[in-house]
Design a protein around this motif. Structure first.
Motif, PDB file in Angstrom:
ATOM      1  N   LEU A 109       2.027   6.121  -1.019  1.00  0.00           N
ATOM      2  CA  LEU A 109       2.421   4.728  -1.227  1.00  0.00           C
ATOM      3  C   LEU A 109       1.650   4.184  -2.419  1.00  0.00           C
ATOM      4  CD1 LEU A 109       2.245   3.427   2.460  1.00  0.00           C
ATOM      5  CD2 LEU A 109       4.303   4.101   1.208  1.00  0.00           C
ATOM      6  N   THR A 110       2.363   3.589  -3.376  1.00  0.00           N
ATOM      7  CA  THR A 110       1.684   2.865  -4.450  1.00  0.00           C
ATOM      8  C   THR A 110       1.948   1.388  -4.260  1.00  0.00           C
ATOM      9  OG1 THR A 110       3.450   2.688  -6.120  1.00  0.00           O
ATOM     10  CG2 THR A 110       2.296   4.807  -5.953  1.00  0.00           C
ATOM     11  N   THR A 111       1.001   0.571  -4.668  1.00  0.00           N
ATOM     12  CA  THR A 111       1.198  -0.872  -4.599  1.00  0.00           C
ATOM     13  C   THR A 111       0.747  -1.488  -5.914  1.00  0.00           C
ATOM     14  OG1 THR A 111       0.519  -2.918  -3.486  1.00  0.00           O
ATOM     15  CG2 THR A 111      -1.009  -1.084  -3.394  1.00  0.00           C
ATOM     16  N   GLY A 112       1.649  -2.292  -6.505  1.00  0.00           N
ATOM     17  CA  GLY A 112       1.331  -2.947  -7.761  1.00  0.00           C
ATOM     18  C   GLY A 112       2.097  -2.374  -8.934  1.00  0.00           C
ATOM     19  N   GLY A 113       2.282  -3.196  -9.963  1.00  0.00           N
ATOM     20  CA  GLY A 113       2.884  -2.733 -11.209  1.00  0.00           C
ATOM     21  C   GLY A 113       4.379  -2.552 -11.170  1.00  0.00           C
ATOM     22  N   THR A 114       5.090  -3.233 -10.228  1.00  0.00           N
ATOM     23  CA  THR A 114       6.539  -3.032 -10.111  1.00  0.00           C
ATOM     24  C   THR A 114       7.353  -4.204 -10.652  1.00  0.00           C
ATOM     25  OG1 THR A 114       6.566  -3.934  -7.855  1.00  0.00           O
ATOM     26  CG2 THR A 114       6.245  -1.559  -8.085  1.00  0.00           C
ATOM     27  N   GLY A 115       6.699  -5.171 -11.273  1.00  0.00           N
ATOM     28  CA  GLY A 115       7.421  -6.341 -11.761  1.00  0.00           C
ATOM     29  C   GLY A 115       7.865  -6.206 -13.207  1.00  0.00           C
ATOM     30  N   PHE A 116       8.019  -7.359 -13.879  1.00  0.00           N
ATOM     31  CA  PHE A 116       8.537  -7.389 -15.246  1.00  0.00           C
ATOM     32  C   PHE A 116       7.438  -7.652 -16.278  1.00  0.00           C
ATOM     33  CE2 PHE A 116      12.305  -7.900 -12.795  1.00  0.00           C
ATOM     34  CZ  PHE A 116      13.346  -7.401 -13.568  1.00  0.00           C
TER      35      PHE A 116
ATOM     36  N   LYS B 256       6.418  18.479  -2.018  1.00  0.00           N
ATOM     37  CA  LYS B 256       6.652  18.223  -0.602  1.00  0.00           C
ATOM     38  C   LYS B 256       6.213  16.823  -0.191  1.00  0.00           C
ATOM     39  CE  LYS B 256       6.302  23.068   0.815  1.00  0.00           C
ATOM     40  NZ  LYS B 256       5.651  24.048   1.722  1.00  0.00           N
ATOM     41  N   SER B 257       6.021  15.946  -1.174  1.00  0.00           N
ATOM     42  CA  SER B 257       5.509  14.603  -0.897  1.00  0.00           C
ATOM     43  C   SER B 257       6.570  13.552  -1.187  1.00  0.00           C
ATOM     44  CB  SER B 257       4.269  14.311  -1.747  1.00  0.00           C
ATOM     45  OG  SER B 257       3.258  15.275  -1.522  1.00  0.00           O
ATOM     46  N   LEU B 258       6.721  12.583  -0.273  1.00  0.00           N
ATOM     47  CA  LEU B 258       7.582  11.427  -0.485  1.00  0.00           C
ATOM     48  C   LEU B 258       6.748  10.325  -1.131  1.00  0.00           C
ATOM     49  CD1 LEU B 258      10.234   9.849  -0.074  1.00  0.00           C
ATOM     50  CD2 LEU B 258       9.415   9.252   2.214  1.00  0.00           C
ATOM     51  N   ILE B 259       7.229   9.774  -2.244  1.00  0.00           N
ATOM     52  CA  ILE B 259       6.513   8.744  -2.994  1.00  0.00           C
ATOM     53  C   ILE B 259       7.327   7.454  -2.943  1.00  0.00           C
ATOM     54  CG2 ILE B 259       5.450   8.121  -5.195  1.00  0.00           C
ATOM     55  CD1 ILE B 259       5.606  11.120  -5.938  1.00  0.00           C
ATOM     56  N   ILE B 260       6.689   6.330  -2.594  1.00  0.00           N
ATOM     57  CA  ILE B 260       7.351   5.030  -2.533  1.00  0.00           C
ATOM     58  C   ILE B 260       6.470   4.015  -3.244  1.00  0.00           C
ATOM     59  CG2 ILE B 260       8.232   3.205  -1.036  1.00  0.00           C
ATOM     60  CD1 ILE B 260       8.665   5.269   1.132  1.00  0.00           C
ATOM     61  N   THR B 261       7.054   3.248  -4.165  1.00  0.00           N
ATOM     62  CA  THR B 261       6.312   2.190  -4.845  1.00  0.00           C
ATOM     63  C   THR B 261       6.557   0.867  -4.126  1.00  0.00           C
ATOM     64  OG1 THR B 261       8.060   1.583  -6.404  1.00  0.00           O
ATOM     65  CG2 THR B 261       6.621   3.405  -7.023  1.00  0.00           C
ATOM     66  N   LEU B 262       5.488   0.131  -3.875  1.00  0.00           N
ATOM     67  CA  LEU B 262       5.553  -1.164  -3.202  1.00  0.00           C
ATOM     68  C   LEU B 262       5.044  -2.252  -4.149  1.00  0.00           C
ATOM     69  CD1 LEU B 262       3.971  -0.046   0.203  1.00  0.00           C
ATOM     70  CD2 LEU B 262       6.404  -0.271  -0.315  1.00  0.00           C
ATOM     71  N   PRO B 263       5.426  -3.504  -3.909  1.00  0.00           N
ATOM     72  CA  PRO B 263       4.947  -4.592  -4.766  1.00  0.00           C
ATOM     73  C   PRO B 263       3.429  -4.755  -4.655  1.00  0.00           C
ATOM     74  CG  PRO B 263       6.791  -5.304  -3.378  1.00  0.00           C
ATOM     75  CD  PRO B 263       6.359  -3.969  -2.865  1.00  0.00           C
TER      76      PRO B 263
ATOM     77  N   MET C  57       9.434  14.939  17.420  1.00  0.00           N
ATOM     78  CA  MET C  57       8.803  14.245  16.291  1.00  0.00           C
ATOM     79  C   MET C  57       7.694  13.303  16.744  1.00  0.00           C
ATOM     80  SD  MET C  57      10.593  11.786  13.461  1.00  0.00           S
ATOM     81  CE  MET C  57      11.963  12.893  13.233  1.00  0.00           C
ATOM     82  N   ALA C  58       7.734  12.916  18.037  1.00  0.00           N
ATOM     83  CA  ALA C  58       6.806  11.896  18.512  1.00  0.00           C
ATOM     84  C   ALA C  58       5.353  12.310  18.369  1.00  0.00           C
ATOM     85  CB  ALA C  58       7.129  11.547  19.958  1.00  0.00           C
ATOM     86  N   SER C  59       5.081  13.616  18.453  1.00  0.00           N
ATOM     87  CA  SER C  59       3.692  14.079  18.402  1.00  0.00           C
ATOM     88  C   SER C  59       3.245  14.473  16.999  1.00  0.00           C
ATOM     89  CB  SER C  59       3.526  15.282  19.343  1.00  0.00           C
ATOM     90  OG  SER C  59       4.359  16.348  18.921  1.00  0.00           O
ATOM     91  N   THR C  60       4.127  14.340  16.002  1.00  0.00           N
ATOM     92  CA  THR C  60       3.804  14.766  14.644  1.00  0.00           C
ATOM     93  C   THR C  60       2.835  13.787  13.977  1.00  0.00           C
ATOM     94  OG1 THR C  60       5.981  15.761  14.430  1.00  0.00           O
ATOM     95  CG2 THR C  60       4.766  15.343  12.396  1.00  0.00           C
ATOM     96  N   THR C  61       1.748  14.325  13.397  1.00  0.00           N
ATOM     97  CA  THR C  61       0.829  13.506  12.616  1.00  0.00           C
ATOM     98  C   THR C  61       1.042  13.824  11.142  1.00  0.00           C
ATOM     99  OG1 THR C  61      -0.813  13.467  14.376  1.00  0.00           O
ATOM    100  CG2 THR C  61      -1.580  12.933  12.164  1.00  0.00           C
ATOM    101  N   LEU C  62       1.327  12.804  10.358  1.00  0.00           N
ATOM    102  CA  LEU C  62       1.638  12.961   8.941  1.00  0.00           C
ATOM    103  C   LEU C  62       0.521  12.342   8.106  1.00  0.00           C
ATOM    104  CD1 LEU C  62       5.392  11.968   9.209  1.00  0.00           C
ATOM    105  CD2 LEU C  62       4.501  14.273   8.903  1.00  0.00           C
ATOM    106  N   ARG C  63       0.247  12.976   6.956  1.00  0.00           N
ATOM    107  CA  ARG C  63      -0.850  12.559   6.080  1.00  0.00           C
ATOM    108  C   ARG C  63      -0.328  11.610   5.007  1.00  0.00           C
ATOM    109  NH1 ARG C  63      -5.260  15.785   5.472  1.00  0.00           N
ATOM    110  NH2 ARG C  63      -5.004  15.931   3.214  1.00  0.00           N
ATOM    111  N   ALA C  64      -0.912  10.415   4.956  1.00  0.00           N
ATOM    112  CA  ALA C  64      -0.507   9.406   3.974  1.00  0.00           C
ATOM    113  C   ALA C  64      -1.688   9.064   3.073  1.00  0.00           C
ATOM    114  CB  ALA C  64       0.002   8.147   4.671  1.00  0.00           C
ATOM    115  N   VAL C  65      -1.371   8.680   1.822  1.00  0.00           N
ATOM    116  CA  VAL C  65      -2.385   8.220   0.879  1.00  0.00           C
ATOM    117  C   VAL C  65      -1.885   6.947   0.220  1.00  0.00           C
ATOM    118  CG1 VAL C  65      -3.349  10.494   0.416  1.00  0.00           C
ATOM    119  CG2 VAL C  65      -1.448   9.676  -0.962  1.00  0.00           C
ATOM    120  N   LEU C  66      -2.796   6.169  -0.324  1.00  0.00           N
ATOM    121  CA  LEU C  66      -2.457   4.890  -0.947  1.00  0.00           C
ATOM    122  C   LEU C  66      -3.043   4.839  -2.351  1.00  0.00           C
ATOM    123  CD1 LEU C  66      -1.376   1.969  -0.841  1.00  0.00           C
ATOM    124  CD2 LEU C  66      -3.518   1.307   0.258  1.00  0.00           C
ATOM    125  N   LEU C  67      -2.201   4.503  -3.328  1.00  0.00           N
ATOM    126  CA  LEU C  67      -2.641   4.328  -4.714  1.00  0.00           C
ATOM    127  C   LEU C  67      -2.460   2.862  -5.101  1.00  0.00           C
ATOM    128  CD1 LEU C  67      -3.663   5.608  -7.339  1.00  0.00           C
ATOM    129  CD2 LEU C  67      -1.281   5.965  -7.999  1.00  0.00           C
TER     130      LEU C  67
END
Length: 679
Positions: free
Chosen positions: A76-83, A131-138, A1-11
């Protein structure tokens, strides 16, 4: 796994940042975390900004998960996770997930709660779509950093699994090897990855009847003979005794019909559009480069005083104010060491100035004789460096840099117009939106607003105005083609005139098996068109017809124009507009994905199923008390029942079956409008 390059995007989800990208601080923070702490696994390939609007969040994610040519491993998304009222990210993302990942959510919350109890106010969501992992961040850069750091080392493993790697091969060597590769140290009080291989297969089947099932109010169609094959539609000249006794068109599934539409819809046409109020809704047909730098001059980012910093950086002392620089055009006097110039935010620096001192770091010493201007100001700053409080030329946007990409849709709220205007772009290449004509057919149809009572057999024209409004709401220019009588010559001439005026014709009525249902014969026999399908296995909308007709444009070139002939029943017409017509329009406009947004919803009550055909049930989707999307029927679903359209914002994709779907079951919904607030 050490040599694997993974593609990430930010929203980045922020209405403020969508209007002014310079206000966002999350991108730099999260990019640093991926680069510095990601073990060399991550390549950040794209960043987008959208406002706090659920449909825009979903559209961008679906472009990455459903349309992108190369797999995006991590979103990765950032924002819009509050009340806050505008915080829609968790609901928007949850509706798209195929596989939720509560463990990742637990990991982020646990780490954050070790920092502050207020972490319980965050509402993170994580899971897999395709095939995409999605995570919402503050939205807070600090909170986003801490949440990502808490789970970052486990994400390569999760993304590789989501991308399709065999789990047995991936887990060879057990959890200790995985922890070692990820650089995770197992200690009491830390997270542990357990290597369980249990199969939990408990299935619970509940069959409770709540007396809330919505039927159709009429019996099933009765057919005594099997359909056969016939190569063409009726020949009206032969009279009713020689007409087909069954449809000559094969019954297609909805998916096959959509594939036919995709295959035969004309390609988008490229045109030049001005950067003005008419541009929103159009899709770019080329990459756009900045014509000039932003800012075009060295500018102050504070109110204060422009200075020439000495070599020792000591600016303490009293200095004469020799000039004033406002954020307006004009010549500015050069500045020498020992002199200062009053300057406002956004104003150009005087020639020779090397830094700006904030007004808060100064004291007024003397004024001019009339008391209206500053004469001398004391500066209290030491260790001043050159370049402080200054926006350098091109620091926001460099000339000739790419600012927008081919395929991006220009919105009215996302800041694209302002971005184009800021760099001096006056026109862009876009895909031209097709012009639509809407026609009703039938001798029984009368204007919806005709005064007086209806005579026996007359029907008010609800379809034409409804479809025109639906198309206009989607951003298209619409022409009213009126009502055509059930006479072959009249219908042919009306369609010919329509095809001279518009690119895309929508008709309703005249597509069933009656002797006066003349649309299919007119398209095939009189206009030389091709009917790609004339029946679809669905309810409502079975006789929906999709055709293309060759015509000459004003330049004499041969082009293809689209004709959709929809059923005459109002519910059937609006359902098939959203299900079939709109994807064709989106494709001709260059918009991807060319389809309605599909989300998973929970049924609020029992739903009866049609025994033989899948049904597209008009319903209302709302956010339930637990945050999940809940669907409620609009009532009886007879295709002629206009009332079933009232309030509907989705079509539930119900399978055929003999038993009802029970309350709490999950089904797919195609969104026709915005999701309602919490029930």
């Amino acid at each position: 796994m050490a040599s694997t390059t993974l593609r990430a995007v930010l929203l980045i989800v922020s209405t403020t940042a969508a209007k002014d990208p310079s206000t966002d601080a999350s991108q730099a923070v999260l990019s640093d975390v991926l680069e510095e702490e990601g073990g060399g696994h991550w390549e950040l390939v794209d960043t987008k900004i959208v406002p706090d609007v659920a449909t825009q969040i979903q559209r961008q994610i679906m472009l990455w998960t459903d349309v992108a040519a190369d797999t995006i491993n991590l979103i990765l998304t950032t924002g819009g996770t509050g009340f806050a009222v505008a915080d829609n990210t968790p609901e928007a993302v949850s509706a798209l997930l195929h596989k939720p990942a509560p463990g990742i959510v637990h990991g982020m919350l646990t780490a954050s709660l070790n920092v502050t109890p207020f972490a319980m106010m965050s509402r993170p969501v994580a899971g897999v779509r395709n095939k995409s992992l999605i995570i919402t961040l503050p939205g807070s850069p600090k909170g986003a950093r801490e949440n990502l750091q808490a789970v970052l080392k486990t994400l390569p493993h999760a993304c590789i699994q989501a991308a399709g790697m065999d789990s047995r091969s991936l887990h060879v060597g057990g959890v200790r090897r995985l922890e070692a590769e990820a650089g995770i140290r197992s200690e009491p009080g830390h997270f542990h990855t357990h290597d369980h291989h249990h199969s939990h297969g408990s299935t619970h089947q509940h069959s409770h009847s709540h007396g809330h099932s919505h039927g159709h109010g009429h019996g099933s169609l009765v057919r005594y003979t099997a359909p056969s094959s016939n190569p063409m539609s009726n020949d009206p000249s032969l009279g009713p005794s020689r007409r087909n006794r069954e449809s000559p068109f094969p019954m297609l599934s909805v998916d096959d019909a959509l594939n036919k539409i995709k295959e035969h819809t004309p390609s988008p046409e490229i045109t030049t559009s001005l950067v003005d109020r008419s541009l929103p809704g159009h899709v770019l047909a080329e990459d756009v480069q900045a014509r000039e730098n932003v800012p075009a001059f060295r500018a102050s980012i504070v109110d204060g005083y422009a200075v020439v910093v000495p070599k020792d950086g000591n600016m303490k002392g009293v200095f004469p104010v020799v000039s004033v620089s406002h954020a307006s055009p004009g010549e500015v006097k050069p500045l020498k060491e020992g002199e200062i110039a009053r300057i406002t935010t956004g104003a150009p620096l005087p020639p020779g100035a090397t830094s700006v001192i904030m007004v808060e770091d100064t004291i007024l010493k003397t004024m001019t004789e009339d008391g209206k201007e500053e004469k001398e100001v004391e500066i209290l700053a030491a260790n001043v460096r050159e370049g402080e409080n200054i926006r350098e030329v091109g620091s926001d946007i460099k000339a000739k840099s790419s600012i927008l990409s081919k395929g991006e849709q220009i919105s009215a709220v996302g800041g694209e117009i302002g971005l184009l205007a800021a760099v001096g772009v006056a026109s862009v290449k876009t895909y031209r939106k097709p012009v639509i004509g809407v026609l009703s057919t039938g001798d029984e149809i009368v204007q919806h607003d005709r005064p007086g009572d209806l005579r026996l057999g007359e029907v008010r024209d609800t379809n034409r105005i409804t479809l025109m409004c639906a198309a206009k709401e989607c951003g298209y220019e619409v022409h009213d083609l009126g009502i055509a009588a059930d006479k072959p010559g009249t219908l042919e001439e009306t369609l010919r005139e329509a095809l001279r005026r518009v690119d895309f014709v929508i008709t309703t009525g005249g597509v069933s098996m009656g002797e006066l249902d003349l649309l299919k014969p007119t398209i095939e026999r009189s206009l030389g068109g091709t009917i790609h399908f004339g029946r679809v296995a669905m309810k409502p909308g079975k006789p929906t017809t999709f055709a293309t007709v060759p015509v000459k444009n004003n330049a004499g070139a041969r082009v293809t124009k689209v004709v959709f002939s929809l059923p005459g029943n109002p519910a059937s017409a609006i359902v098939t507009f959203h299900l079939f017509v709109l994807p064709s329009l989106l494709q001709m406009s260059g918009i991807t994905p060319a389809s309605l947004t599909k989300v998973s919803v929970t049924l609020a009550h029992d739903f009866a199923l049609d025994k033989s055909r899948p049904e597209y049930h008009r319903a209302i989707v709302s956010v339930g008390s637990s945050g999940v999307l809940v669907a409620t029927s609009t009532g009886g679903q007879r295709s002629s029942r206009v009332g079933s359209l009232r309030g509907a914002n989705c079509l539930l994709c119900l399978p055929s079956g003999t038993e009802p779907l029970r309350k709490g079951a999950k089904v797919d919904a195609l969104l026709m409008g915005g999701i309602r607030g919490k029930l």
